[in-house]
Design an enzyme around this catalytic site. Structure first.
Site: not given
Length: 333
Positions: A159, A185
């Site tokens: 990501s 994350y």
């Protein structure tokens, strides 16, 4: 930093759909395994692969939900697997390897984002354990089947959130430092990209290549733990809760979001390449560490030395040993 980490260019772009990225490629006789292949980007990835003739195996934490979502699709197999449960990973992989079939495509699509702090039974932080360690273990256990293909590709969904943080090798599981859901994350997504670097190094002379993918900004079930306040803090929603122009300009449909995964998994443009971070159906440019650009990959996500450090740490945490020379037949535990 890898010398090939720059756009080809491919001729595709951010609005390319998964079907357009696939083109006329025929996947008849090929077998793919897609984690999380029953919702969001994973479901679209499976749909396109099946339409092209592939057989697709979907390891699912929620088997009944997977059956309902995939009902009516041909050449679909569903197995039970929880990426946070090492025993279930081993059981799934053991059964598959015993079938004697090759894995042509392993797409590590499943993941969680910005979850509240929690640890698994081993004490591993949830995002790191699910997004990275679970997929590391799965690839390791499936190594004999990947080798059997002779021309396998492994796709790790990373990501743009990798920019939030690199891997903290001293405390990856937040056992001593204060927890930050977005940095956790970012660490997990950096780990996904570094995993592709490490796996490609080990597999490239044996017919296994690996890539990491930033799918883009898509509203899927992945955002279920993200509060309105968090969305406002990162500039995705305004004071009234509406999507901001910043986000709307970058928003992709699910069909567009799955495109880079499909491109990396199937495109002949990537033959002979690997270990690369890709987005918008092309290889991303490598960025300097202080870059504020929102397109491209930060150096800590493709650093070969960090990839080796992560590989060693992942072996230690999962008990899965990597192949270290070409004569090694498997990734034994």
């Amino acid at each position: 930093m890898q010398m090939l980490q720059h756009p080809i260019p491919s001729g595709f772009g951010p609005k390319t759909t998964a079907e357009e990225a696939l083109g006329a490629t025929d996947l008849s006789g090929k077998l793919a395994i897609v984690t999380g292949g029953y919702a969001g980007l994973g479901l679209e990835t499976v749909r396109v692969l099946v339409k092209a003739g592939a057989t697709v195996v979907i390891p699912a934490r929620d088997v009944e939900k997977a059956r309902a979502a995939l009902d009516g699709m041909p050449r679909i197999e569903i197995g039970s697997l929880d990426l946070a449960d090492p025993a279930s990973i081993d059981a799934f992989a053991r059964d598959f390897v015993a079938s004697g079939r090759a894995v042509d495509l392993l797409i590590n699509n499943a993941g969680v984002m910005a979850t509240p702090l929690s640890h698994d039974a081993r004490g591993y932080e949830r995002q790191f354990a699910t997004n990275h360690l679970g997929h590391f273990q799965l690839a390791g256990r499936l190594w004999p089947s990947l080798l059997k293909s002779g021309k396998a590709r492994v796709i790790a969904l990373s990501s743009g959130g990798h920019r939030f943080a690199g891997v903290d090798f001293d405390d990856p599981n937040y056992q001593r430092r204060a927890y930050d859901a977005w940095k956790a994350y970012g660490q997990a997504k950096t780990a996904n990209a570094l995993f592709a670097v490490g796996l490609d190094k080990r597999g490239q002379d044996r017919g296994v290549r690996a890539f990491s993918v930033h799918p883009g900004v898509i509203m899927t079930e992945l955002t279920r733990y993200v509060s309105l306040e968090d969305m406002q803090a990162i500039g995705f929603r305004d004071a009234e809760g509406n999507l901001t122009p910043f986000l709307l300009d970058r928003m992709k449909t699910v069909e567009q979001g799955a495109a880079t995964t499909i491109w990396c998994a199937t495109s002949p443009q990537l033959d002979g390449m690997g270990g690369l971070y890709c987005e918008d159906c092309d290889v991303s440019p490598a960025l300097p560490a202080d870059s504020k650009e929102l397109y491209g990959v930060s150096p800590w996500a493709i650093d070969p030395n960090d990839a080796e450090r992560l590989w060693a740490l992942s072996e230690e945490l999962t008990g899965v040993s990597a192949p270290r020379r070409r004569s090694a037949p498997t990734m034994p535990g």
